[in-house]
Design an enzyme around this catalytic site. Structure first.
Site, PDB file in Angstrom:
ATOM      1  N   GLU A  99       0.646  -1.384   0.111  1.00  0.00           N
ATOM      2  CA  GLU A  99      -0.092   0.043  -0.040  1.00  0.00           C
ATOM      3  C   GLU A  99       0.741   1.198  -0.065  1.00  0.00           C
ATOM      4  OE1 GLU A  99      -4.181  -1.534   2.243  1.00  0.00           O
ATOM      5  OE2 GLU A  99      -2.389  -0.832   3.475  1.00  0.00           O
ATOM      6  N   LYS A 146     -13.243   6.738  11.385  1.00  0.00           N
ATOM      7  CA  LYS A 146     -11.976   6.713  11.443  1.00  0.00           C
ATOM      8  C   LYS A 146     -10.836   8.209  11.587  1.00  0.00           C
ATOM      9  CE  LYS A 146     -12.523   2.540  10.270  1.00  0.00           C
ATOM     10  NZ  LYS A 146     -12.323   1.944   8.852  1.00  0.00           N
TER      11      LYS A 146
END
Length: 262
Positions: A111, A129
């Site tokens: 990633e 989040k």
């Protein structure tokens, strides 16, 4: 197939759908990993199928590659693409400066490589989040299996001098055995509770022999798209200061809903 999406799936879909609107024909894309990113892959595949959108996708994990291929998205390697126009990925946490914790899905190395090889990184997330300070979510650190316990001790020693509230370090398991990343490495989870200086910590961790990469993404994310359980979605861009609010047609989600996994 559920008749209605849960609020969390609604939020994930809303963020993913808005982010996919940023994709233009001919782009080379980084495809993230995780449950929110899986929504993004399905929304992207819908545009490919319905609009004839031509894109190439570089997946950040084996499971993302499998999903993208199954849905008809052209998958290429980063070496083949060389450089990407846009990466869309989820996050475990993000703060007001768009610093991230990633790696809950054990794909942090690919990633980070993909995100830093992109002109722009867009993070998609549900509202939960967003945090004032990183660290409530455990910070993943990918380590070489050889000598991992020595690496763990060095990490614990390093944490003694860091601005964090917790210092517990645990090996991530899959059943009774260590979880293996796509690169066959281990993951150590750092239970820090609060990270006062993310940049300093990230640099210090990567100086430790045996550490491959850590899950702090600093100065990498450009844009955050946040979805809500009622279909509302907000987009914020750090550089331009752009902020917009909208609402997603949830009938689109019901049409493409499937078992996404994680």
């Amino acid at each position: 197939m559920p008749a209605e999406l849960s609020p969390i799936d609604t939020a994930k879909f809303a963020a993913a759908r808005r982010a996919v609107d940023l994709v233009q024909d001919g782009m080379k894309l980084g495809l993230g990993t995780g449950s929110t990113a899986a929504w993004m892959v399905r929304c992207l595949a819908e545009r490919v199928r319905e609009e004839g959108l031509r894109v190439q996708g570089v997946p950040t994990s084996t499971r993302t590659a499998e999903l993208a291929r199954a849905l008809g998205i052209q998958v290429v390697t980063l070496d083949e693409a060389k450089w990407l126009d846009l990466t869309i990925d989820g996050a475990d946490e993000f703060d007001a400066d768009f610093n991230l914790i990633k790696g809950g899905g054990a794909a942090l190395l690919q990633e980070k490589i993909v995100a830093t090889a992109s002109d722009r990184m867009v993070v998609i997330a549900d509202a939960a989040k967003e945090v004032a300070h990183l660290g409530a979510f455990p910070l993943p650190v990918e380590v070489i299996p050889f000598g991992w316990q020595s690496t763990k001790m060095l990490i614990e020693e390093t944490l003694e001098g860091m601005d964090v509230l917790g210092r517990e370090v645990t090996l991530r398991l899959s059943g009774d055995a260590p979880l293996l990343t796509d690169e066959k490495n281990y993951i150590l989870d750092l239970h820090l509770k609060r990270i006062g200086e993310p940049r300093q910590l990230g640099l210090a961790l990567n100086q430790i022999a045996g550490v491959v990469e850590n899950g702090l993404f600093i100065d990498i994310c450009d844009t955050v798209v946040v979805g809500h359980g009622d279909g509302r979605v907000s987009l914020r861009d750090l550089q331009s200061g752009q902020a917009e609010e909208g609402c997603i047609d949830m009938d689109r989600a019901r049409n493409i809903f499937a078992d996404l996994g994680d």
